[in-house]
Scaffold this active site. Structure first.
Site, PDB file in Angstrom:
ATOM      1  N   ARG A 102       0.846  -1.189   0.000  1.00 28.97           N
ATOM      2  CA  ARG A 102       0.000   0.000   0.000  1.00 28.97           C
ATOM      3  C   ARG A 102       0.879   1.234   0.000  1.00 28.97           C
ATOM      4  NH1 ARG A 102      -4.511   0.921   4.504  1.00 28.97           N
ATOM      5  NH2 ARG A 102      -2.689   1.237   5.804  1.00 28.97           N
ATOM      6  N   THR A 106      -1.162   7.498  -0.710  1.00 31.13           N
ATOM      7  CA  THR A 106      -2.451   7.351  -1.405  1.00 31.13           C
ATOM      8  C   THR A 106      -3.271   6.180  -0.859  1.00 31.13           C
ATOM      9  OG1 THR A 106      -1.551   5.812  -3.025  1.00 31.13           O
ATOM     10  CG2 THR A 106      -1.387   8.172  -3.542  1.00 31.13           C
ATOM     11  N   ASP A 200       1.197  -2.115  12.180  1.00 26.05           N
ATOM     12  CA  ASP A 200       1.593  -2.609  10.854  1.00 26.05           C
ATOM     13  C   ASP A 200       1.934  -4.095  10.967  1.00 26.05           C
ATOM     14  OD1 ASP A 200       3.305  -3.424   8.662  1.00 26.05           O
ATOM     15  OD2 ASP A 200       3.255  -1.320   8.065  1.00 26.05           O
ATOM     16  N   ASP A 203       5.371  -5.427   9.548  1.00 24.36           N
ATOM     17  CA  ASP A 203       6.516  -5.045  10.386  1.00 24.36           C
ATOM     18  C   ASP A 203       6.554  -5.871  11.664  1.00 24.36           C
ATOM     19  OD1 ASP A 203       7.414  -3.213   8.573  1.00 24.36           O
ATOM     20  OD2 ASP A 203       6.624  -1.460   9.614  1.00 24.36           O
TER      21      ASP A 203
HETATM   22  C1  PRP Z   1      -0.908  -4.301   4.752  1.00 26.05           C
HETATM   23  C2  PRP Z   1      -1.698  -5.564   4.958  1.00 26.05           C
HETATM   24  C3  PRP Z   1      -2.591  -5.587   3.750  1.00 26.05           C
HETATM   25  C4  PRP Z   1      -2.877  -4.138   3.513  1.00 26.05           C
HETATM   26  C5  PRP Z   1      -4.258  -3.842   4.030  1.00 26.05           C
HETATM   27  O1  PRP Z   1       0.118  -4.504   3.836  1.00 26.05           O
HETATM   28  O2  PRP Z   1      -0.920  -6.716   5.080  1.00 26.05           O
HETATM   29  O3  PRP Z   1      -2.000  -6.175   2.604  1.00 26.05           O
HETATM   30  O4  PRP Z   1      -1.902  -3.400   4.267  1.00 26.05           O
HETATM   31  O5  PRP Z   1      -4.614  -2.549   3.748  1.00 26.05           O
HETATM   32  P1  PRP Z   1      -5.769  -2.171   2.708  1.00 26.05           P
HETATM   33  O6  PRP Z   1      -6.944  -3.027   3.055  1.00 26.05           O
HETATM   34  O7  PRP Z   1      -6.005  -0.717   2.989  1.00 26.05           O
HETATM   35  O8  PRP Z   1      -5.260  -2.420   1.316  1.00 26.05           O
HETATM   36  P2  PRP Z   1       1.196  -3.374   3.452  1.00 26.05           P
HETATM   37  O9  PRP Z   1       0.750  -2.596   2.271  1.00 26.05           O
HETATM   38  O10 PRP Z   1       1.551  -2.616   4.695  1.00 26.05           O
HETATM   39  O11 PRP Z   1       2.423  -4.226   2.931  1.00 26.05           O
HETATM   40  P3  PRP Z   1       3.409  -5.211   3.722  1.00 26.05           P
HETATM   41  O12 PRP Z   1       2.593  -6.428   4.107  1.00 26.05           O
HETATM   42  O13 PRP Z   1       4.443  -5.509   2.723  1.00 26.05           O
HETATM   43  O14 PRP Z   1       3.928  -4.488   4.934  1.00 26.05           O
HETATM   44  N1  URA Z   2      -2.203  -2.664   7.246  1.00 28.48           N
HETATM   45  C1  URA Z   2      -1.696  -2.988   8.455  1.00 28.48           C
HETATM   46  O1  URA Z   2      -0.679  -3.686   8.561  1.00 28.48           O
HETATM   47  N2  URA Z   2      -2.332  -2.529   9.542  1.00 28.48           N
HETATM   48  C2  URA Z   2      -3.445  -1.771   9.471  1.00 28.48           C
HETATM   49  O2  URA Z   2      -3.980  -1.381  10.528  1.00 28.48           O
HETATM   50  C3  URA Z   2      -3.950  -1.437   8.205  1.00 28.48           C
HETATM   51  C4  URA Z   2      -3.310  -1.911   7.097  1.00 28.48           C
END
Ligand code: PRP
Ligand code: URA
Length: 210
Positions: A102, A106, A200, A203
């Site tokens: 994400r 945005t 997150d 992380d």
């Molecule tokens: C997080 C999570 C989802 C997304 C959810 O991933 O694991 O994939 O955000 O958010 P949304 O419903 O608003 O799309 P992130 O983009 O942080 O990537 P990562 O898992 O690589 O940290």
């Molecule tokens: N992605 C995450 O990892 N945590 C949130 O709360 C929303 C999106």
């Protein structure tokens, strides 16, 4: 299409562990894995079986074995935390991958990787798309579009913590899929994080801070 919300005591107990900001990476990983394993019983209850003939020490008999193929498709990175718990119960499942992140400004998802088994388009394959967090639903909606383009037909989406708006948007975008949610939280904050949520998830699973 259905939305199943677990709110189960064993699952809620583990959710409290991953919500706690003092939980370490190992316990966080183990709890995500444990919740995913518990969810798998419900998610798989409509899988098809077929009868095969076997011989017990007493006699010949016909008994059921799993007939559907299952492909687990984690949305990278955080979806990886859910794979092991599901595979413990379905060792024959294949694993595909969708790389999405994400954009922090945005909140829109960006694709960077996709790899699936060739079974994905079989009528007999059930695809379990997994991601612990359903916030704006942008990532889940894109991931499901990606696998539908490759011919996937029997899609179930599993997540641990969802925002109400995320469930509504996913239902609207993909009314044909089944959605399984461990628990529904209050809302999203101005940065698109689930409240109270767990922060997150990627992380916390991988011990990274950027
Ligand atoms: C997080 C999570 C989802 C997304 C959810 O991933 O694991 O994939 O955000 O958010 P949304 O419903 O608003 O799309 P992130 O983009 O942080 O990537 P990562 O898992 O690589 O940290
Ligand atoms: N992605 C995450 O990892 N945590 C949130 O709360 C929303 C999106």
């Amino acid at each position: 299409m259905s939305v199943f919300i677990f709110n189960h005591p064993l699952i809620n107990d583990k959710l409290t562990i991953i919500r706690n900001k003092n939980t370490n990476t190992k316990d966080f990983w183990e709890s995500v894995k444990g919740i995913s394993r518990l969810m798998t019983y419900e998610v798989t209850k409509d899988l098809k079986t077929k009868e095969i003939e076997i011989e017990t020490p007493i006699c010949k008999t016909k008994k059921p074995v799993l007939d559907n193929k299952v492909e687990i498709i984690p949305i990278l990175r955080a979806g990886l935390g859910m794979v092991d718990g599901i595979r413990e119960l379905i060792p024959s499942a294949s694993v595909g991958f969708i790389g999405l992140y994400r954009d922090e400004q945005t909140l829109l998802p960006h694709e960077y990787y996709a790899k699936f088994s060739k079974n994905i388009c079989d009528d007999n394959t059930v695809e379990l798309v997994v991601d612990p967090m359903l916030a704006t639903a942008g990532s889940a909606i894109s991931a499901i579009e990606m696998i539908k383009k490759r011919g996937a037909k029997n899609i179930k989406f599993l997540c641990l913590v969802a925002a109400p708006i995320g469930i509504e948007k996913l239902k609207k975008a993909h009314p044909d899929i089944d959605i399984y949610v461990a628990t529904v939280d209050e809302k999203l904050n101005e940065k698109g994080y689930i409240v109270p949520g767990l922060g997150d998830c990627g992380d916390r699973l991988f011990g990274t801070i950027y």
